[in-house]
Every structure is written in structure tokens, then in C-alpha cells.
Design an enzyme around this catalytic site. Structure first.
Site, PDB file in Angstrom:
ATOM      1  N   LYS A   4      56.146 -78.346  17.616  1.00 53.75           N
ATOM      2  CA  LYS A   4      57.143 -77.462  18.200  1.00 53.75           C
ATOM      3  C   LYS A   4      56.640 -76.039  18.059  1.00 53.75           C
ATOM      4  O   LYS A   4      56.005 -75.702  17.075  1.00 53.75           O
ATOM      5  CB  LYS A   4      58.433 -77.600  17.402  1.00 53.75           C
ATOM      6  CG  LYS A   4      59.642 -77.230  18.192  1.00 53.75           C
ATOM      7  CD  LYS A   4      60.895 -77.604  17.470  1.00 53.75           C
ATOM      8  CE  LYS A   4      62.060 -77.493  18.409  1.00 53.75           C
ATOM      9  NZ  LYS A   4      62.378 -78.714  19.101  1.00 53.75           N
TER      10      LYS A   4
ATOM     11  N   HIS B  71      59.126 -97.464  47.138  1.00 52.82           N
ATOM     12  CA  HIS B  71      57.818 -97.029  47.634  1.00 52.82           C
ATOM     13  C   HIS B  71      56.716 -97.185  46.591  1.00 52.82           C
ATOM     14  O   HIS B  71      55.713 -96.482  46.650  1.00 52.82           O
ATOM     15  CB  HIS B  71      57.899 -95.576  48.117  1.00 52.82           C
ATOM     16  CG  HIS B  71      58.915 -95.379  49.198  1.00 52.82           C
ATOM     17  ND1 HIS B  71      58.842 -96.007  50.412  1.00 52.82           N
ATOM     18  CD2 HIS B  71      60.054 -94.646  49.228  1.00 52.82           C
ATOM     19  CE1 HIS B  71      59.882 -95.666  51.155  1.00 52.82           C
ATOM     20  NE2 HIS B  71      60.638 -94.845  50.450  1.00 52.82           N
TER      21      HIS B  71
ATOM     22  N   ARG C 242      67.558 -74.090   7.990  1.00 56.68           N
ATOM     23  CA  ARG C 242      68.437 -73.974   9.141  1.00 56.68           C
ATOM     24  C   ARG C 242      68.002 -72.849  10.085  1.00 56.68           C
ATOM     25  O   ARG C 242      68.503 -72.755  11.197  1.00 56.68           O
ATOM     26  CB  ARG C 242      69.875 -73.703   8.675  1.00 56.68           C
ATOM     27  CG  ARG C 242      70.415 -74.806   7.800  1.00 56.68           C
ATOM     28  CD  ARG C 242      71.639 -74.339   7.064  1.00 56.68           C
ATOM     29  NE  ARG C 242      72.727 -74.068   7.976  1.00 56.68           N
ATOM     30  CZ  ARG C 242      73.535 -74.988   8.468  1.00 56.68           C
ATOM     31  NH1 ARG C 242      73.384 -76.241   8.108  1.00 56.68           N
ATOM     32  NH2 ARG C 242      74.505 -74.674   9.286  1.00 56.68           N
TER      33      ARG C 242
ATOM     34  N   TRP D  43      71.445 -65.714  11.729  1.00 62.81           N
ATOM     35  CA  TRP D  43      70.725 -66.107  12.938  1.00 62.81           C
ATOM     36  C   TRP D  43      71.418 -65.321  14.041  1.00 62.81           C
ATOM     37  O   TRP D  43      72.570 -65.588  14.393  1.00 62.81           O
ATOM     38  CB  TRP D  43      70.856 -67.613  13.140  1.00 62.81           C
ATOM     39  CG  TRP D  43      70.301 -68.127  14.417  1.00 62.81           C
ATOM     40  CD1 TRP D  43      70.896 -68.095  15.650  1.00 62.81           C
ATOM     41  CD2 TRP D  43      69.041 -68.766  14.610  1.00 62.81           C
ATOM     42  NE1 TRP D  43      70.079 -68.671  16.583  1.00 62.81           N
ATOM     43  CE2 TRP D  43      68.948 -69.099  15.983  1.00 62.81           C
ATOM     44  CE3 TRP D  43      67.986 -69.096  13.763  1.00 62.81           C
ATOM     45  CZ2 TRP D  43      67.838 -69.748  16.515  1.00 62.81           C
ATOM     46  CZ3 TRP D  43      66.897 -69.751  14.307  1.00 62.81           C
ATOM     47  CH2 TRP D  43      66.816 -70.060  15.664  1.00 62.81           C
TER      48      TRP D  43
ATOM     49  N   GLU E  26      64.422 -86.460  31.522  1.00 61.77           N
ATOM     50  CA  GLU E  26      64.551 -86.064  30.120  1.00 61.77           C
ATOM     51  C   GLU E  26      64.659 -87.297  29.217  1.00 61.77           C
ATOM     52  O   GLU E  26      64.057 -87.349  28.143  1.00 61.77           O
ATOM     53  CB  GLU E  26      65.756 -85.125  29.968  1.00 61.77           C
ATOM     54  CG  GLU E  26      66.092 -84.700  28.552  1.00 61.77           C
ATOM     55  CD  GLU E  26      64.967 -83.977  27.817  1.00 61.77           C
ATOM     56  OE1 GLU E  26      63.969 -83.582  28.439  1.00 61.77           O
ATOM     57  OE2 GLU E  26      65.093 -83.844  26.582  1.00 61.77           O
TER      58      GLU E  26
ATOM     59  N   ASN F 167      79.870 -67.010   9.540  1.00 62.54           N
ATOM     60  CA  ASN F 167      79.073 -67.871  10.430  1.00 62.54           C
ATOM     61  C   ASN F 167      79.886 -68.151  11.686  1.00 62.54           C
ATOM     62  O   ASN F 167      81.110 -68.248  11.604  1.00 62.54           O
ATOM     63  CB  ASN F 167      78.788 -69.217   9.771  1.00 62.54           C
ATOM     64  CG  ASN F 167      77.740 -69.126   8.699  1.00 62.54           C
ATOM     65  OD1 ASN F 167      77.224 -68.053   8.423  1.00 62.54           O
ATOM     66  ND2 ASN F 167      77.427 -70.252   8.091  1.00 62.54           N
ATOM     67  N   GLY F 168      79.208 -68.326  12.800  1.00 65.41           N
ATOM     68  CA  GLY F 168      79.915 -68.693  14.026  1.00 65.41           C
ATOM     69  C   GLY F 168      80.194 -67.489  14.901  1.00 65.41           C
ATOM     70  O   GLY F 168      79.511 -66.460  14.799  1.00 65.41           O
TER      71      GLY F 168
ATOM     72  N   GLU G 257      57.983 -89.560  23.909  1.00 62.72           N
ATOM     73  CA  GLU G 257      57.477 -88.704  22.837  1.00 62.72           C
ATOM     74  C   GLU G 257      57.819 -89.205  21.449  1.00 62.72           C
ATOM     75  O   GLU G 257      57.070 -88.970  20.522  1.00 62.72           O
ATOM     76  CB  GLU G 257      57.855 -87.226  23.037  1.00 62.72           C
ATOM     77  CG  GLU G 257      59.307 -86.892  22.989  1.00 62.72           C
ATOM     78  CD  GLU G 257      59.573 -85.402  23.228  1.00 62.72           C
ATOM     79  OE1 GLU G 257      58.677 -84.569  23.059  1.00 62.72           O
ATOM     80  OE2 GLU G 257      60.720 -85.073  23.593  1.00 62.72           O
TER      81      GLU G 257
ATOM     82  N   CYS H  91      73.481 -69.580  10.847  1.00 65.55           N
ATOM     83  CA  CYS H  91      73.652 -68.724   9.672  1.00 65.55           C
ATOM     84  C   CYS H  91      73.993 -69.565   8.444  1.00 65.55           C
ATOM     85  O   CYS H  91      74.393 -70.716   8.558  1.00 65.55           O
ATOM     86  CB  CYS H  91      74.781 -67.753   9.909  1.00 65.55           C
ATOM     87  SG  CYS H  91      74.610 -66.818  11.421  1.00 65.55           S
TER      88      CYS H  91
ATOM     89  N   LYS I 286      62.014 -88.290  26.246  1.00 64.60           N
ATOM     90  CA  LYS I 286      62.408 -88.590  24.856  1.00 64.60           C
ATOM     91  C   LYS I 286      61.810 -89.932  24.429  1.00 64.60           C
ATOM     92  O   LYS I 286      61.295 -90.070  23.334  1.00 64.60           O
ATOM     93  CB  LYS I 286      63.934 -88.648  24.696  1.00 64.60           C
ATOM     94  CG  LYS I 286      64.684 -87.358  24.825  1.00 64.60           C
ATOM     95  CD  LYS I 286      64.559 -86.403  23.659  1.00 64.60           C
ATOM     96  CE  LYS I 286      63.417 -85.457  23.861  1.00 64.60           C
ATOM     97  NZ  LYS I 286      63.593 -84.211  24.493  1.00 64.60           N
TER      98      LYS I 286
HETATM   99  C1  G6P Z   1      56.909 -78.512  23.451  1.00 64.67           C
HETATM  100  C2  G6P Z   1      58.061 -79.283  22.820  1.00 64.67           C
HETATM  101  C3  G6P Z   1      59.107 -79.644  23.882  1.00 64.67           C
HETATM  102  C4  G6P Z   1      59.542 -78.413  24.629  1.00 64.67           C
HETATM  103  C5  G6P Z   1      58.363 -77.683  25.254  1.00 64.67           C
HETATM  104  C6  G6P Z   1      58.768 -76.338  25.823  1.00 64.67           C
HETATM  105  O1  G6P Z   1      56.160 -79.372  24.232  1.00 64.67           O
HETATM  106  O2  G6P Z   1      57.595 -80.456  22.210  1.00 64.67           O
HETATM  107  O3  G6P Z   1      60.230 -80.237  23.238  1.00 64.67           O
HETATM  108  O4  G6P Z   1      60.461 -78.779  25.625  1.00 64.67           O
HETATM  109  O5  G6P Z   1      57.379 -77.417  24.245  1.00 64.67           O
HETATM  110  O6  G6P Z   1      59.172 -75.517  24.774  1.00 64.67           O
HETATM  111  P1  G6P Z   1      60.040 -74.228  24.962  1.00 64.67           P
HETATM  112  O7  G6P Z   1      60.116 -73.623  23.593  1.00 64.67           O
HETATM  113  O8  G6P Z   1      59.312 -73.351  25.922  1.00 64.67           O
HETATM  114  O9  G6P Z   1      61.354 -74.642  25.492  1.00 64.67           O
END
Ligand code: G6P
Length: 619
Positions: free
Chosen positions: A614, A515, A27, A84, A492, A110-111, A499, A2, A496
Site C-alpha cells: 500500500k 463474445h 490508526r 487525523w 472491484e 474524535n469525529g 489480490e 483520531c 479483491k
Molecule cells: C495499490 C493498492 C490498491 C489501490 C491502488 C491505488 O495498488 O494496492 O488497493 O487501489 O494502489 O492507490 P491510491 O492510493 O492511488 O488510491
């Protein structure tokens, strides 16, 4: 997240306030509103959707048809807000500002107010009527309850009754030259102009008007007038603080002074996790998921949980599997949504299928959820976005509250998802009776401590991670190794790295290294290893030794106080101790930072990596 903007001065402020909200648009928000005070009365307008809708509603845009006349300019005091949604759906009624029973007080917040339900009950018993489902509205009524002629005193008394993390600002029609605001763990900043003063949740809201700022600290109340601002503490004692000059340009201000959105979002993780868990863990010994609409009977009768997700959300699901199986003793299957939907899965009425999707719009995840629902399963959406498609397709919704994530690489939405999976695991243990009350209470205490441990971990490892990145940013390949709860962290971390730095990276179950992947190791290979405290730490350490014997440069993430890891690793990055199942939410932090610094050293655009986008739902 927010946004709050307030103004008191000598200029007509309607347009200034809306311009301030526009600066906070990045935001994310789903509704907005404004209140203006003129001639002893406050007029408010709220609108769902983007600011164009609010502008139209106040008659600033379009043909003005249907526009509600707010106090026409020149009102010179007002409050505005972008919301939000967290408590209560995306509706005009739930948008801020919110008023008291007499319409003399308006507030924006907010919060999250943790004890909102209890306060609402008390206030309702005293005869207060509510017009929204929000936690924020109770603050207006609390101020009304305490108002005896001094707005600052009334705000202070109301503030003393709140628990949680929030910042709010209030306006009263009997006090046309004063705004009063208060802060507890959500940002609040005063902008000091010439004969005018702003109050906002972030500097960009007023940066075009003034660069002189006064920071408000936790527990403080600020009384804002055209001539300046006075800070007081919870007891009414004056707080002295010098104002400061902001040197950022607008772009830097949007990023709160961070060079990129990704780094800003990495640093927002304590807040994202706190928002996700605090009010659900308000009691010391039980998890409150009362908004979940999954009955205890249904939860107790679940035969199996199936998690479907993509990308980072899939990794959050992998962490969740350990928590749910360990604590709730429900078998968990997990699949990548794009695989699940095409494999004619065996699924039915005894299954709970959880689709994890921060955006709530990822097509494969939605399709997997729909398929499961058609076959009779109960479907839960774990998502960050109210009103997203996933929320419409699910029987049950559990929200993360990470705010809008602008960087394409998911960071704060991941830790918020992991936190939500912990909540779910504990809740299942509670309703199924698989953990005792004391164990649940101990885990709740640990979970509540996680936001501050995240902040500590980020601060304490950052320099070391930078140094490691400097040694390896020209590397050809990174291998990540982990076992058990450490494996999803590795997956993960490697994602990162791929990507945003474009360096080939692989994550492997450490026990599988021999293996095949061991053939990849040579003197130049950085091997990142998650070696936090867990029942499999000894096994992990023998894998580390194997990698080291091939000359690899082992970078280990370990739990503070665990000396053994440093003996076998080349470099050790420590995260604070916690229950071993909770370690992933801390262990991922150095790996996010490592990918970040490696990419930045190569001069790459970490917020917008090549070929990736995204899923965006906020219009
Ligand atoms: C895209 C983004 C990722 C994300 C994935 C799933 O590939 O680049 O960062 O984890 O989508 O997105 P979601 O909105 O379903 O979590």
C-alpha cells in the site's frame, strides 16, 4: 482516525498518556497533543507529525531544545489526542487539545460536529475567540458557555447542542479530579483501574494498565474520577451498566477484536461513509461542498469531466461516472492513470480532471493530474490523506474521511470514495440545475441512510457468504458479470478476489459474455453476478440464465424484495433497497466479504497479500 486518551488517578500521567497514544498510532494521525492539569492550571503541548515530535516538545526526547515545559510531572490528570485532519489543515493550531477563552477548559474530540459553522457563528457573536479552524474547538467554548460550577452539567448542555457523530472528553482546571466525556456514534471506553481510571477511543490505549472496561453508549455522558466512572443520559438520569473484563491480547485489541485489519476495516465502512457525507448533507435539500473551492460558475461551465485513477480508486471513478452523468449531465471520460499519462490526451481549459487516489501518492495518478494541469485543465484531487502530494498538485481538493486503512486491499476507502463521487454528482446537478430540488432532496435522504444500510448489509449477508466461500474456496476461477452500474462493482469484486485469494478472476460486462468468456464456463465455475434493481435488471437476468444453462453456479447480489433474481440464481445475497445509482455502495459489500472468506479459508494473510504494497504517507 483520531485517538483519545484521558487519565485520572494517583500516578504521574504524562508518560502514561503518551504511551496510550502510541498504542493508537496504528490508526493513523498527522499531529498530536497533550494537556496536563496541576496546581489549578492546565498546560498543553501540541505538535505536527509523529509522536516523537510530541515527545520532543514535552521534553521527553532529544536535548530538550525548544521544548515547552508542560506542567512537569507529577500531574495526575490529563488528556491526550492524536489527530487525523478533517476540518482544517495539518497545523499545530488545529491539533488537539483545544481550549476555551479562559484556558480553564480543554477538550479532545474524535469525529465530526456537523453544525460547527452555525455554532461558531453564534459563539463568535457572543464574543468567543477561536484559535483553530477545527470543528472541535467550538465544543470547548460551548462548555465554557454553560459552565456554572458543575462540569458534567456543562458538558451535558454542550452535548445537547451538537449534531453529528463524535466523542469528546473535557477537563476543567477548577475540577482537578474529574474528566467528563460524551459519545455520539464514535467509540468511547472507560478503563477501570485500581484507584485510577482511563477514558479512551479504543481499548489498546490502556490495555497494558487495566483489562476492566465500561462501555459508553450513544447519547451518554460519563464522569470519570480516580475512584470510577458514572454514566448519565442526556437528561441527567443515571445509567447503570456493569463493567466487563477484556480477554483480548494487544494484537487483537488493535484489531478491535477482529481477526484481521481487513475485516475490521470492512466493518468500519458505515463510519467511513458517514464521516465523508454527513456534514456535507446537513441540509435536507442541498449539498454543501463549500470547502471545495470550485466556483459554481466554473462547475456550470465544465464541458467534460475526465477521471484518472489506479486500482480500486479507478473502480470508484467508474461508479462516479454513472452518478455524474445521470444527475449532473456532464460527459465523463475515465482512464487508468498509467494509460492516460502516456497517450498524449486531448485535454484543456474546459475540462475538469479528477484524480482519485486514497493515498494521494500514487505516481501514475499524480503524473496524469500534472499533465492535465499543464494543458490548462482544472484538476481536482479526491483523496483520503490531508497534506498528500495530490493535495499539493491539485487546484481543488475533495477529501474522503475513511481514516487510515491498514489492510492492503482497499475496502473502506473504496466505499468512502464512491460516497464522495455521489456527493460530487449531486452537487453538480445542483449547480447546473439538472435535477429538481425535490429529486435532490430525495437522493440526499437516500444517501444519509446509506451508512446504516451498509451496517445492516454486512451483518445480514456474512453467514451466507461464508457458506458460499466454503463451497468455492478451492475453485480455479471466478467470473464476475454485471451491466451498467453493476459492472464496476464486479471489477472491484474480482480485483479483491485476485489480490487476496490469488484465485484467477475476471469481471466482464455481462452483455459481452457471449463474445468469448462464455467458453470459460463449466459445471464448476462460480459466476458472481450483480443483479441489483436497475433499468437493466432484465438484461442482467437473461445473462444469468445463459451462464446457468452452461452449468455455472450463479451467485447473485440482489436488492431485497426483488424476488425474480432468486428464481434464476443458485444463491442470492440480498442488500437493502435504495436508489439504483446508489446500489454499488451496498452491492460491493458481499463481494468484499466473499474474497475475504475465500482467502481466509485458504489460510492466507489477507492484510498483506503477496507482491502488493500500500502506498503509505503517514510517517
Ligand atoms: C495499490 C493498492 C490498491 C489501490 C491502488 C491505488 O495498488 O494496492 O488497493 O487501489 O494502489 O492507490 P491510491 O492510493 O492511488 O488510491
Amino acid at each position: 482516525m483520531c485517538g483519545i486518551v484521558g487519565y485520572v488517578g494517583n500516578r504521574p500521567c504524562r508518560d502514561l498518556l503518551i504511551a496510550g497514544l502510541e498504542k493508537l498510532e496504528y490508526r493513523g494521525y498527522d499531529s498530536a497533543g497533550i494537556s496536563l492539569l496541576q496546581d489549578g492550571r492546565i498546560d498543553s503541548v501540541r505538535a505536527v507529525g509523529n509522536l516523537a515530535n510530541l515527545r520532543a516538545a514535552v521534553g521527553l526526547e532529544g536535548d530538550g531544545d525548544g521544548a515547552v515545559a508542560v506542567a512537569a510531572p507529577p500531574a495526575t490528570i490529563g488528556l491526550a489526542h492524536t489527530r487525523w485532519a478533517t476540518h482544517g489543515g495539518v497545523t499545530e493550531e488545529n491539533a488537539h487539545p483545544h481550549g476555551d477563552c479562559t484556558d480553564r477548559i480543554q477538550i479532545v474530540l474524535n469525529g465530526i460536529v456537523e453544525n460547527h459553522a452555525e455554532l461558531r457563528r453564534q459563539l463568535a457573536a457572543e464574543g468567543h475567540g477561536f484559535t483553530s479552524e477545527t470543528d472541535a474547538e467550538i465544543v470547548a467554548h460551548l462548555i465554557e458557555r454553560h459552565e456554572k460550577g458543575d462540569l458534567t452539567d456543562a458538558v451535558r448542555s454542550a452535548f445537547a447542542e451538537l449534531r453529528g457523530h463524535y466523542a469528546f472528553a473535557a477537563m476543567h482546571s477548577d475540577h482537578p479530579g474529574t474528566l467528563v466525556a460524551a459519545r455520539q456514534e464514535c467509540p468511547l471506553i472507560v478503563g477501570l483501574g485500581d484507584g485510577e481510571t482511563f477514558i479512551a477511543s479504543a481499548i489498546p490505549a490502556f490495555l497494558a494498565q487495566t483489562r476492566r472496561v465500561l462501555l459508553v453508549d450513544n447519547g451518554e455522558i460519563v464522569t470519570v474520577r480516580a475512584s470510577g466512572a458514572d454514566l448519565t443520559d442526556g437528561n441527567g438520569a443515571t445509567v447503570s451498566r456493569e463493567s466487563e473484563e477484556v480477554t483480548w491480547d494487544e494484537d487483537a485489541a488493535e484489531k478491535a477484536g477482529f481477526p484481521t485489519f481487513m475485516l475490521k476495516e470492512i466493518h468500519e465502512q458505515p463510519g467511513a461513509v458517514a464521516e465523508t457525507i454527513t456534514d456535507r448533507l446537513a441540509a435536507t435539500d442541498h449539498v454543501d461542498l463549500s470547502g471545495l473551492e470550485l466556483s459554481d460558475e466554473l462547475a456550470a461551465g465544465i464541458r467534460r469531466i475526465v477521471i484518472v485513477a489506479c486500482g480500486t480508486s479507478y473502480h470508484a471513478g467508474l461508479v462516479g461516472r454513472y452518478a455524474i452523468e445521470q444527475w449532473g449531465r456532464v460527459p465523463v471520460e475515465i482512464d487508468i492513470a498509467s494509460e492516460y499519462r502516456y497517450r498524449d490526451p486531448v485535454v484543456g481549459p474546459d475540462d475538469l480532471v479528477i484524480g482519485i487516489t486514497q493515498s494521494g501518492e500514487t505516481a501514475d495518478t499524480l503524473a496524469a493530474m500534472r499533465l492535465a494541469r499543464q494543458r490548462g485543465a482544472t484538476v481536482m484531487a479526491l483523496t483520503n490523506i490531508m497534506g498528500s502530494q495530490a493535495t499539493r498538485d491539485a487546484d481543488v481538493i475533495l477529501f474522503t474521511r475513511a481514516g487510515l486503512e491498514i489492510g492492503v486491499a482497499a475496502t473502506k476507502t473504496f466505499t468512502a470514495q464512491v460516497a464522495a463521487m455521489y456527493l460530487l454528482g449531486l452537487w453538480l446537478a445542483q449547480v447546473r440545475g439538472t435535477l429538481g430540488r425535490e429529486d435532490i432532496a430525495a437522493l440526499i435522504t437516500e444517501l444519509k441512510g446509506i451508512p446504516s444500510k451498509i451496517a445492516t448489509a454486512i451483518e445480514s449477508v456474512d453467514e451466507r457468504v461464508r457458506a458460499i466461500a466454503r463451497s468455492h474456496h478451492e475453485g480455479r476461477f471466478f467470473l464476475y458479470l454485471g451491466r451498467n452500474i453493476g459492472l464496476p462493482v464486479c471489477l472491484e469484486g474480482a480485483l479483491k478476489m485476485k489480490e487476496i485469494s490469488y484465485i484467477p478472476s475476471d469481471a466482464y460486462a455481462a452483455g459481452e459474455m457471449k463474445h468469448g468468456p462464455i467458453a470459460l464456463l463449466d459445471e464448476s465455475t462460480p459466476v458472481v453476478c450483480v443483479a441489483t434493481e436497475s433499468p437493466v435488471l432484465d438484461k442482467v437476468l437473461s445473462n444469468v440464465a445463459e451462464a446457468r444453462a452452461r452449468g455455472a453456479d450463479v451467485i447473485a447480489v440482489a436488492t431485497e424484495g426483488s424476488e425474480r433474481v432468486a428464481e434464476v440464481a443458485d444463491q442470492t445475497l440480498y442488500v437493502p433497497p435504495t436508489d439504483w445509482i446508489l446500489q454499488p455502495i451496498l452491492a460491493i459489500l458481499p463481494l468484499q466479504l466473499l474474497a475475504y472468506h475465500v482467502a481466509r479459508l485458504q489460510g492466507l494473510n489477507v492484510d498483506q497479500p503477496r507482491n502488493l504494497a500500500k502506498t503509505v504517507t503517514v510517517e
